[in-house]
Design a protein around this motif. Structure first.
Motif, short mmCIF file in Angstrom:
data_model
loop_
_atom_site.label_atom_id
_atom_site.label_comp_id
_atom_site.label_asym_id
_atom_site.label_seq_id
_atom_site.Cartn_x
_atom_site.Cartn_y
_atom_site.Cartn_z
N LYS A 1 0.81 -1.26 0.14
CA LYS A 1 0.11 0.03 -0.16
C LYS A 1 0.67 1.26 0.01
CE LYS A 1 -3.09 -2.60 3.05
NZ LYS A 1 -4.18 -2.79 2.29
N SER A 2 0.29 2.43 -0.60
CA SER A 2 0.72 3.71 -0.40
C SER A 2 0.30 4.22 1.12
CB SER A 2 0.47 4.45 -1.47
OG SER A 2 -0.94 4.92 -1.47
N LEU B 1 4.20 4.15 -4.54
CA LEU B 1 3.84 3.24 -5.45
C LEU B 1 4.62 2.81 -6.36
CD1 LEU B 1 0.16 4.56 -5.80
CD2 LEU B 1 0.73 2.60 -4.70
N ALA C 1 6.88 0.35 -4.93
CA ALA C 1 6.31 -0.77 -4.74
C ALA C 1 6.25 -1.77 -6.09
CB ALA C 1 4.78 -0.85 -4.24
N ARG C 2 5.99 -0.92 -7.12
CA ARG C 2 6.11 -1.46 -8.43
C ARG C 2 7.37 -2.11 -8.90
NH1 ARG C 2 1.10 -2.73 -9.79
NH2 ARG C 2 -0.20 -1.42 -11.00
N THR D 1 -0.82 -3.49 -5.91
CA THR D 1 -0.40 -2.35 -5.20
C THR D 1 -1.89 -1.78 -4.83
OG1 THR D 1 -0.74 -1.06 -7.36
CG2 THR D 1 1.68 -1.55 -6.34
#
Ligand code: DI6
Ligand code: FE
Length: 401
Positions: free
Chosen positions: A139-140, A153, A156-157, A169
Motif C-alpha cells: 500500500k501507499s 507506488l 512498490a512496482r 498495489t
C-alpha cells in the motif's frame, strides 16, 4: 526454467472442496512454463509427463506459494521510539493524536527518495520471500501528498521487477490526515487524495483503493467519497475497518462490493452478514492485534457461521505491526484468534488470493500459475505450529526457482 515434474510429494492444494487442506499424498505435479500442467496421485500420472525431468521430493510438503495480502512494506524510518513510549504507558491512539504514529512515518517517507524507499523495503520483502511468499500486496499511505504517494507506488512496482514476486498495489491516500490539513479532512480529500489517486491510476500504479475508516482517520462518509472515485476509475476497493472501534466500515465496504475488509476486531453481526452477501474477504491481522495488546477478538465464530472467507496477513508496517513473517502470522492466527491450522493455511493461500482478486494463484490446480512452496515438513499443520522456525526447502514463483 524448462518443464519439469515434481514427484513423491505431499500436496496441500488448499482447494476448497475435498480432503482437509486439499491433501494428496504420494503425488506428482507437472510444471509447464509458468503454469501447473497437471497434479494428482503419482500412479495416475498421464503418459505424456512420464519422461519429463523429475525431481524426487522425498515426501516433502508442497503448498501454494504464500500470499501476503495486506502490507505496508514501503515506508521511511522506523518507530522504535514509539515502541518505547507505548511501553511507558502511552496508547497507540494517544501517540497518533499527539502527532506521532502514522504522521511520524509520513515525515520520514517524504524525506526519502524512491531509491531509498526501495532499498529499505527490499530486506523486508526478502524476509517474506525466504518463507515461501510469492505474492505481496503493498500500500501507499505514508506520503499523503501527491508526489510522495506516487513515489511509494513506483517503489512498490519496482519491487516486483527487482525480485521474483508478484506485487499488487493499493492506493491508501485516505490513511491519515496529514499535519498541514489537521481538522480539514474533506479539504485533504478534495485537494490532495482524490487528485493523487487519479494521477496514480493514469500512471498504471494502482490495482485497488484502500482507506482507513476510524476515529483517528476518516469517517464512513469520507471513505464513501474515496470509493466513489475508485468506482469512477474502475478500481476495486478494500478497507481498514473496525480495527479500534465500530464505525460500520465493513458494511460500507460490502456495499461497494469490496474485495476485502481488514482488521475487524470490532466487527458486529450486521457487518458479517453484509460481507457474506457481497463476497468480501475478512483479512485478519494478528500482528497488529499482538503489537497493540488488543483484547477484543475478531468474531471468528460469526465469520465461520456465515461462510465469510478468512485471510491472514502480516500488515507489515512500522507502527502497529513491524512483522515480516507470514508463518508467524499463521501461528498468531491460531494461538491468538483460535483459527485452525487449516484455516491459517487457506488464509495465506486461497483466501488471500481472493482478497487480491487473483483467480489463478493461491490453490494448486492445473492451469494455475506455478507458484509453489516446498517445505521440509510432513504435515501442513506444522507450518502454523512452530514459532520462529522456517522450514522452507524451495520456492517456485511462476515456474521459476
Ligand atoms: N492500521 C494499521 O494497523 C496500520 N494502518 C492502519 O490503518 C498502522 C499504520 C501505522 O501505525 O503506521
Ligand atoms: Fe494496514
Amino acid at each position: 526454467m524448462s518443464d519439469r515434474l515434481l514427484t513423491n510429494a505431499t500436496l496441500a492444494t488448499a482447494a476448497e472442496k475435498g480432503a482437509a487442506y486439499g491433501l494428496i499424498e504420494a503425488a506428482s505435479l507437472a510444471i509447464e512454463g509458468e503454469r501447473i500442467a497437471w497434479l494428482g496421485p503419482m500412479r495416475e500420472l498421464p503418459e505424456r509427463y512420464r519422461d519429463w525431468p523429475a525431481v524426487d521430493l522425498d515426501g516433502r510438503l508442497v503448498t501454494p506459494g504464500l500470499i501476503d495480502c495486506h502490507t505496508h512494506v514501503v515506508f521511511g524510518g522506523n518507530r522504535a521510539r514509539e515502541f518505547e513510549l507505548r511501553l511507558q504507558g502511552a496508547s497507540y491512539e494517544e501517540i497518533a493524536r499527539a502527532g506521532g504514529g502514522i504522521v511520524s512515518t509520513v515525515t520520514a517517507t517524504r524525506a526519502a527518495s524512491e531509491a531509498d524507499l526501495l532499498a529499505a523495503a527490499l530486506p523486508r520483502v526478502e524476509a517474506l520471500i525466504a518463507e515461501g511468499v510469492t505474492t505481496i500486496e503493498i500500500k501507499s499511505g505514508y506520503g499523503l501528498d501527491r508526489d510522495t504517494e506516487l513515489t511509494m507506488l513506483r517503489a512498490a512496482r519496482r519491487i516486483g521487477i527487482e525480485r521474483p514476486i508478484t506485487v499488487k498495489t493499493s492506493f491508501l491516500g485516505a490513511h491519515a490526515v496529514p499535519p498541514e490539513y489537521t481538522g480539514r479532512p474533506d479539504a485533504y480529500l478534495d485537494t490532495v487524495c482524490l487528485p493523487a489517486l487519479e494521477a496514480a491510476q493514469a500512471e498504471g500504479l494502482v490495482d485497488a483503493v484502500d482507506g482507513f475508516c476510524e476515529g483517528i482517520a476518516f469517517s464512513p462518509q469520507q471513505i464513501s467519497r474515496v470509493f466513489d472515485k475508485a468506482a469512477a476509475l474502475g478500481l476495486p476497493v478494500k478497507l481498514h475497518a473496525e480495527q479500534l472501534s465500530n464505525l460500520g466500515g465493513a458494511r460500507l465496504a460490502a456495499s461497494h462490493k469490496a474485495l476485502s475488509a481488514d482488521h475487524l476486531e470490532y466487527l458486529d453481526e450486521a457487518g458479517v452478514t453484509a460481507m457474506a452477501d457481497s463476497g468480501t474477504v475478512a483479512v485478519l491481522l494478528p500482528g497488529a492485534f499482538y503489537t497493540l495488546r488488543e483484547t477484543t477478538l475478531p468474531p471468528l465464530d460469526l465469520l465461520r457461521q456465515y461462510n465469510v472467507p478468512i485471510a491472514l496477513a502480516t500488515d507489515c508496517n512500522p507502527g502497529s505491526s513491524p512483522l515480516t513473517s507470514l508463518l508467524l502470522a499463521m501461528n498468531m492466527g491460531c494461538t491468538l484468534f483460535k483459527m485452525t491450522p487449516e484455516e491459517a493455511l487457506s488464509g495465506v493461500t486461497r483466501n488471500a488470493a481472493k482478497a487480491l482478486g487473483l483467480p489463478d494463484t493461491g490453490v494448486l490446480a492445473a492451469g494455475n500459475r506455478a507458484d509453489l512452496a516446498i517445505w521440509n515438513v510432513q504435515h501442513p499443520a506444522e507450518l502454523a505450529y512452530r514459532i520462529g522456525f522456517n522450514p522452507l526447502h524451495e520456492r517456485i514463483c511462476g515456474g521459476r526457482a
